[in-house]
Design a protein around this motif. Structure first.
Motif, PDB file in Angstrom:
ATOM      1  N   ARG A   1       0.850  -1.201   0.000  1.00 22.29           N
ATOM      2  CA  ARG A   1       0.000   0.000   0.000  1.00 22.29           C
ATOM      3  C   ARG A   1       0.884   1.248   0.000  1.00 22.29           C
ATOM      4  O   ARG A   1       2.039   1.190   0.403  1.00 22.29           O
ATOM      5  N   LEU A   2       0.289   2.351  -0.409  1.00 23.08           N
ATOM      6  CA  LEU A   2       1.040   3.602  -0.464  1.00 23.08           C
ATOM      7  C   LEU A   2       1.610   3.957   0.909  1.00 23.08           C
ATOM      8  O   LEU A   2       2.764   4.357   1.031  1.00 23.08           O
ATOM      9  N   ASP A   3       0.805   3.787   1.972  1.00 23.48           N
ATOM     10  CA  ASP A   3       1.289   4.195   3.301  1.00 23.48           C
ATOM     11  C   ASP A   3       2.493   3.361   3.751  1.00 23.48           C
ATOM     12  O   ASP A   3       3.306   3.813   4.550  1.00 23.48           O
ATOM     13  N   GLN A   4       2.617   2.142   3.202  1.00 27.13           N
ATOM     14  CA  GLN A   4       3.775   1.314   3.568  1.00 27.13           C
ATOM     15  C   GLN A   4       5.062   1.828   2.914  1.00 27.13           C
ATOM     16  O   GLN A   4       6.156   1.566   3.399  1.00 27.13           O
ATOM     17  N   ALA A   5       4.902   2.534   1.802  1.00 26.49           N
ATOM     18  CA  ALA A   5       6.084   3.038   1.094  1.00 26.49           C
ATOM     19  C   ALA A   5       6.549   4.380   1.658  1.00 26.49           C
ATOM     20  O   ALA A   5       7.664   4.818   1.380  1.00 26.49           O
ATOM     21  N   LEU A   6       5.689   5.030   2.451  1.00 27.45           N
ATOM     22  CA  LEU A   6       6.068   6.324   3.028  1.00 27.45           C
ATOM     23  C   LEU A   6       6.908   6.102   4.278  1.00 27.45           C
ATOM     24  O   LEU A   6       6.484   5.410   5.197  1.00 27.45           O
ATOM     25  N   VAL A   7       8.109   6.679   4.307  1.00 27.53           N
ATOM     26  CA  VAL A   7       8.982   6.516   5.462  1.00 27.53           C
ATOM     27  C   VAL A   7       8.910   7.791   6.291  1.00 27.53           C
ATOM     28  O   VAL A   7       9.267   8.870   5.821  1.00 27.53           O
ATOM     29  N   ARG A   8       8.447   7.655   7.520  1.00 30.36           N
ATOM     30  CA  ARG A   8       8.261   8.820   8.381  1.00 30.36           C
ATOM     31  C   ARG A   8       9.565   9.105   9.128  1.00 30.36           C
ATOM     32  O   ARG A   8      10.164   8.205   9.704  1.00 30.36           O
ATOM     33  N   ASP A   9       9.974  10.364   9.120  1.00 28.45           N
ATOM     34  CA  ASP A   9      11.208  10.742   9.816  1.00 28.45           C
ATOM     35  C   ASP A   9      10.992  10.649  11.328  1.00 28.45           C
ATOM     36  O   ASP A   9       9.982  11.116  11.836  1.00 28.45           O
ATOM     37  N   LYS A  10      11.940  10.050  12.033  1.00 26.17           N
ATOM     38  CA  LYS A  10      11.775   9.895  13.488  1.00 26.17           C
ATOM     39  C   LYS A  10      11.941  11.219  14.226  1.00 26.17           C
ATOM     40  O   LYS A  10      11.433  11.407  15.320  1.00 26.17           O
ATOM     41  N   ARG A  11      12.708  12.131  13.612  1.00 27.06           N
ATOM     42  CA  ARG A  11      12.945  13.420  14.284  1.00 27.06           C
ATOM     43  C   ARG A  11      11.744  14.342  14.124  1.00 27.06           C
ATOM     44  O   ARG A  11      11.358  15.054  15.034  1.00 27.06           O
TER      45      ARG A  11
END
Length: 324
Positions: free
Chosen positions: A123-133
Motif C-alpha cells: 500500500r502507499l502508506d507502507q512506502a512512506l517513510v516517516r522521519d523519526k525526528r
C-alpha cells in the motif's frame, strides 16, 4: 549593530531644529521608523509563516546539471518546512541517483518504493517513510537504487501518486516536494508533470547557469510558470575576483525570482556524510540559516532581492548578502 548605528543618527537630529519650521515638541516627536529588514525572517520564530496558495503545494526541485546541491536543497528545505509545522512528503524521483534517503539518514528504513505500490505489492502508506525526528516529514522513493524504471512509468504515474497523497485518509500534505532529475535526464519531464511550481538550484558559474537557463525553458514549456531559484555554494571571497559571478549577475542572466542564497559551507559535506541535514545542526550554520530562510519564503510565496555585496562587505557583514 544596525540599531546602534541608527540610534546614533537619530540622536543628532532630535536637537536640530530646521530654520523654517516650528520648534520640535519632544512629546509629539515619534522615533523615526526603522527600515524593515527582511533579515529578521531569521528571527521570526515567534510566528509561523503564513501558507500561501492551495494545498498541497506541489513543488519540483531541479537543476540544470548534477552536482549543484539539488538533493541537499530538497532535504534541508523539506525538513525546515516540517519544523515550521507543515506536513511534507518528499518524493525522490531522481531515479538513477537515489540519494535523498542517504542525506536524510533514512536509507535503512526504505523497504518499499512507488514501484511496489504500482505493482500492487504494497500500500502507499507502507512506502512512506516517516522521519523519526520530525513526524510530519515523510520520504517516498520512486524505485530502489540503481534499478531501471519500467518503460511505462511516466508523468501519469506521478500525477496518480500526487492524487493518491491528496486523497489519503490522514489528509493531504501541505507540501509535496519532488526531487527531480537534472534537466538533462530522461526522467525530468516525467517528474515535473504534476507540479505547478519549481525551485531551480544553480551555482554561480557559467556552465551551471547555461544549463539552468535551458531548464527554465523546459519548465515553462510544461506550463510551470512559478519558477524561483536558489543560488547555492556562493563564496563571498571569490566574487571579488572574476572567478565567480555575483548573485546579482545570476539573477540578471536568468531573470528568475530569488528564493535563497546559500553560502559555501564545509558543514554541508559533513552533514551529507552523517545523514543529518544541516538545518538540524545546533548551533545553526550560515548555510543552514539560509536554507531555513528559503523555506520560509517558499511558504509565503515570497522572494528576495539580490543586493550588491561588493560595495562594502566589511561593514555590513555576511547577511546583507541575503538581500532585503
Amino acid at each position: 549593530m544596525l540599531s546602534l548605528h541608527h540610534h546614533h543618527h537619530h540622536h543628532r537630529f532630535l536637537h536640530f531644529t530646521p530654520p523654517f519650521s516650528k520648534p520640535l515638541n519632544p512629546k509629539t516627536l515619534k522615533p523615526p521608523k526603522k527600515p524593515a529588514h527582511k533579515i529578521h525572517a531569521l528571527l521570526q520564530y515567534n510566528r509561523k509563516p503564513q501558507l500561501a496558495g492551495d494545498t498541497p503545494r506541489v513543488v519540483v526541485i531541479t537543476s540544470g546539471k548534477g552536482g549543484v546541491g539539488k538533493t541537499t536543497t530538497t532535504a534541508n528545505v523539506g525538513l525546515s518546512l516540517a519544523r515550521l509545522g507543515f506536513s511534507v512528503v518528499a518524493i525522490d524521483a531522481d531515479v538513477g541517483l537515489r540519494n535523498l534517503d542517504l542525506l536524510l539518514g533514512l536509507e535503512n528504513r526504505v523497504n518499499y518504493t512507488v514501484m511496489e505500490v504500482l505493482n500492487g505489492d504494497c500500500r502507499l502508506d507502507q512506502a512512506l517513510v516517516r522521519d523519526k525526528r520530525w513526524s510530519n516529514f515523510e520520504l517516498l522513493c520512486i524505485s530502489k537504487p540503481r534499478s531501471k524504471l519500467p518503460i511505462g512509468f511516466g508523468g501519469k504515474a506521478l500525477v496518480w501518486l500526487v492524487d493518491a497523497l491528496k486523497a489519503r485518509q490522514e489528509g493531504s500534505p501541505d507540501f509535496i516536494l519532488i526531487d527531480c532529475p537534472a534537466g538533462i535526464d530522461a526522467g525530468f519531464i516525467t517528474a515535473i508533470t504534476p507540479a505547478n511550481e519549481a525551485v531551480l538550484v544553480t551555482t554561480p558559474d557559467i556552465t551551471s547557469l547555461r544549463d539552468a537557463d535551458r531548464v527554465t525553458g523546459l519548465l515553462e514549456c510544461d506550463g510551470i510558470r512559478d519558477i524561483k531559484m536558489i543560488v547555492n555554494r556562493v563564496r563571498t571571497d571569490m566574487i571579488k575576483g572574476e572567478d565567480m559571478m555575483s548573485v546579482l549577475d545570476v539573477q540578471e542572466m536568468l531573470g528568475l525570482a530569488l528564493l535563497g542564497v546559500i553560502p559555501e559551507d564545509s558543514e554541508v559535506i559533513r552533514s551529507t556524510n552523517r545523514g543529518y541535514p544541516l538545518v538540524l545542526n545546533k548551533p545553526p550554520t550560515l548555510a543552514g540559516l539560509a536554507f531555513e530562510q528559503a523555506a520560509w519564503r517558499l511558504v509565503e510565496q515570497d522572494s528576495m532581492k539580490a543586493v550588491m555585496v561588493e560595495e562594502e562587505p566589511k561593514k555590513r557583514g555576511f547577511f546583507s548578502f541575503f538581500g532585503g
